[in-house]
Design an enzyme around this catalytic site. Structure first.
Site, PDB file in Angstrom:
ATOM      1  N   GLU A  43     -11.281  -8.229   5.372  1.00  0.00           N
ATOM      2  CA  GLU A  43     -10.628  -6.887   6.470  1.00  0.00           C
ATOM      3  C   GLU A  43     -12.512  -6.524   7.589  1.00  0.00           C
ATOM      4  O   GLU A  43     -12.190  -5.792   8.124  1.00  0.00           O
ATOM      5  CB  GLU A  43     -11.515  -6.047   4.839  1.00  0.00           C
ATOM      6  CG  GLU A  43     -10.782  -6.426   3.521  1.00  0.00           C
ATOM      7  CD  GLU A  43      -9.664  -4.416   4.466  1.00  0.00           C
ATOM      8  OE1 GLU A  43      -9.475  -4.668   5.295  1.00  0.00           O
ATOM      9  OE2 GLU A  43      -8.383  -5.040   4.204  1.00  0.00           O
ATOM     10  N   CYS A 196       8.367   1.918   7.935  1.00  0.00           N
ATOM     11  CA  CYS A 196       8.362   3.185   8.725  1.00  0.00           C
ATOM     12  C   CYS A 196       7.421   3.117   9.811  1.00  0.00           C
ATOM     13  O   CYS A 196       5.709   2.790   9.792  1.00  0.00           O
ATOM     14  CB  CYS A 196       7.573   4.130   7.334  1.00  0.00           C
ATOM     15  SG  CYS A 196       7.316   5.689   7.909  1.00  0.00           S
ATOM     16  N   CYS A 203      14.798   4.183   9.493  1.00  0.00           N
ATOM     17  CA  CYS A 203      14.932   5.531   8.494  1.00  0.00           C
ATOM     18  C   CYS A 203      16.451   5.326   7.602  1.00  0.00           C
ATOM     19  O   CYS A 203      16.445   5.172   6.097  1.00  0.00           O
ATOM     20  CB  CYS A 203      15.183   6.908   9.221  1.00  0.00           C
ATOM     21  SG  CYS A 203      13.588   6.928   9.594  1.00  0.00           S
ATOM     22  N   CYS A 206      16.118   3.050   5.015  1.00  0.00           N
ATOM     23  CA  CYS A 206      14.750   3.009   4.216  1.00  0.00           C
ATOM     24  C   CYS A 206      14.981   3.128   3.096  1.00  0.00           C
ATOM     25  O   CYS A 206      15.918   4.551   3.257  1.00  0.00           O
ATOM     26  CB  CYS A 206      13.649   4.410   5.128  1.00  0.00           C
ATOM     27  SG  CYS A 206      12.847   5.158   3.978  1.00  0.00           S
ATOM     28  N   CYS A 212      12.576  11.723   1.848  1.00  0.00           N
ATOM     29  CA  CYS A 212      11.272  11.295   2.917  1.00  0.00           C
ATOM     30  C   CYS A 212      11.225  13.548   3.609  1.00  0.00           C
ATOM     31  O   CYS A 212      12.658  13.302   3.929  1.00  0.00           O
ATOM     32  CB  CYS A 212      11.675  10.482   3.666  1.00  0.00           C
ATOM     33  SG  CYS A 212      10.772  10.819   5.454  1.00  0.00           S
TER      34      CYS A 212
HETATM   35  S1  SF4 Z   1      12.799   7.527   5.505  1.00  0.00           S
HETATM   36 FE1  SF4 Z   1      10.675   8.640   6.388  1.00  0.00          FE
HETATM   37  S2  SF4 Z   1       9.959   6.777   4.871  1.00  0.00           S
HETATM   38 FE2  SF4 Z   1      11.560   6.015   5.941  1.00  0.00          FE
HETATM   39  S3  SF4 Z   1      10.860   5.437   7.256  1.00  0.00           S
HETATM   40 FE3  SF4 Z   1      11.581   7.196   7.939  1.00  0.00          FE
HETATM   41  S4  SF4 Z   1      10.129   8.152   8.442  1.00  0.00           S
HETATM   42 FE4  SF4 Z   1       8.951   6.578   7.225  1.00  0.00          FE
END
Ligand code: SF4
Length: 349
Positions: A43, A196, A203, A206, A212
């Protein structure tokens, strides 16, 4: 209000099991947790330095200083020499000072209490929570750039991150895990660096896209908003003269009825110029044969330029300027003077 915290947490933990980054400070030791010393060192190193660069140097550091005790015995020149190439040498000094304190007061055990950790040099809120969460599995949520980005996108907050830090802390606290804090924090971090992404988030693949808000509103490419950089405005110069008579009245005049601040009241001032050397003393002031005292510089920002004004103050008998306009000192603040002129008077009287 975001309702699906548990589903998000479960998704991320499962994703992390299959996709976690292979980072040397994450190797698990006792209790299936990373070595707190490794987290502690990493860190410090990661402040201002990329994961890739730190990854290359971390093992070298651990071979040389495998624990707090060995590190505490080291000297500043030795650690600074090692640090070459990592930059920000104050981190190295702070790391060494902290190691010496832990050696002296904590029997070489890194404390696992926030109020203790935060006292060490170079450890702020984020670093303290990262050490506690990742190294000790404490229920906290350190917000790094990856985590902040996921949170701000999930909630579709249309503001720059810097403007909503407290809000993001509150959101982050809702994702704190009682049992799997270490893995959850790291899963957020890895998800931000793999899926993300800052630009072009993935997305379509995702698993959080159903929760989201940014994705739903098609704002995932614009959130987080960038902080608009202040444009560098041109600067103009003038001198302004606050002349007061024996009746406590201020010399004023009307501005031309066209152009900036048209028809408003002003104190005499020189024509505004871009080059200070080209300033020419105002005609009305030339006629006043009295000593003027500089009250200093005043800067005022208009939408398309900044104005730097040197303010002068002087006293004059009213009879000397009988054809001029005067306004009571007690009335100027409610007059049709623009703000810039009111501020100039305010500074002079
Ligand atoms: S859907 Fe939302 S959380 Fe998922 S990658 Fe896209 S912006 Fe990020």
């Amino acid at each position: 209000m975001f309702k699906q915290e548990n589903q998000v947490k479960n998704y991320l933990i499962n994703w992390y099991k299959k996709n976690q980054r292979d980072l040397p400070w994450r190797i698990k030791f006792q209790n299936n947790l990373p070595n707190p010393y490794y987290v502690f060192v990493s860190e410090y190193m990661l402040q201002q330095t990329t994961v890739n660069t730190v990854t290359k140097r971390f093992n070298e550091f651990i071979v040389r200083w495998p624990n707090i005790e060995k590190l505490a015995r080291s000297t500043e020149p030795q650690i600074l020499k090692f640090w070459s190439g990592l930059g920000y040498y104050s981190r190295a000094r702070n790391l060494l000072k902290s190691a010496k304190l832990i050696n002296k007061y904590y029997k070489n055990n890194i404390p696992n209490i926030y109020d203790e950790l935060i006292k060490f040099p170079g450890i702020g809120d984020y670093t303290a929570k990262a050490i506690l969460g990742i190294g000790f599995n404490k229920s906290v949520m350190p917000l790094d750039a990856n985590i902040e980005r996921i949170l701000i996108r999930l909630h579709a907050i249309e503001k720059p991150v810097i403007k909503v830090k407290n809000k993001l802390k509150d959101f982050g606290n809702k994702f704190i895990s009682d049992k799997y804090s270490s893995d959850l924090i790291q899963s957020f971090m890895d998800y931000g660096s793999a899926i993300c992404l800052p630009r072009n988030p993935k997305c379509d693949i995702c698993g959080l896209n159903k929760f989201c808000q940014s994705y739903k509103k098609n704002l995932q490419l614009t959130i987080p908003f960038k902080l608009r950089k202040k444009s560098i405005k041109p600067i103009k110069y003038t001198r302004a003269y606050v002349i007061v008579n024996e009746k406590n009245e201020i010399l004023v005049r009307s501005r031309p009825n066209k152009g900036m601040l048209a028809s408003m009241l002003e104190v005499p001032n020189d024509v505004w110029v871009k080059n200070k050397k080209l300033l020419i003393t105002d005609q009305d002031i030339k006629k006043i044969k009295t000593k003027l005292k500089s009250k200093g510089l005043f800067e005022y920002s208009f939408s398309h330029f900044d104005l730097e004004t040197e303010i002068f103050y002087g006293n004059v008998k009213k009879a000397k300027l009988s054809n001029c306009n005067w306004i009571k000192k007690s009335k100027y603040s409610n007059s049709r003077m623009p703000t810039v002129m009111k501020k100039i008077v305010e500074m002079a009287v």
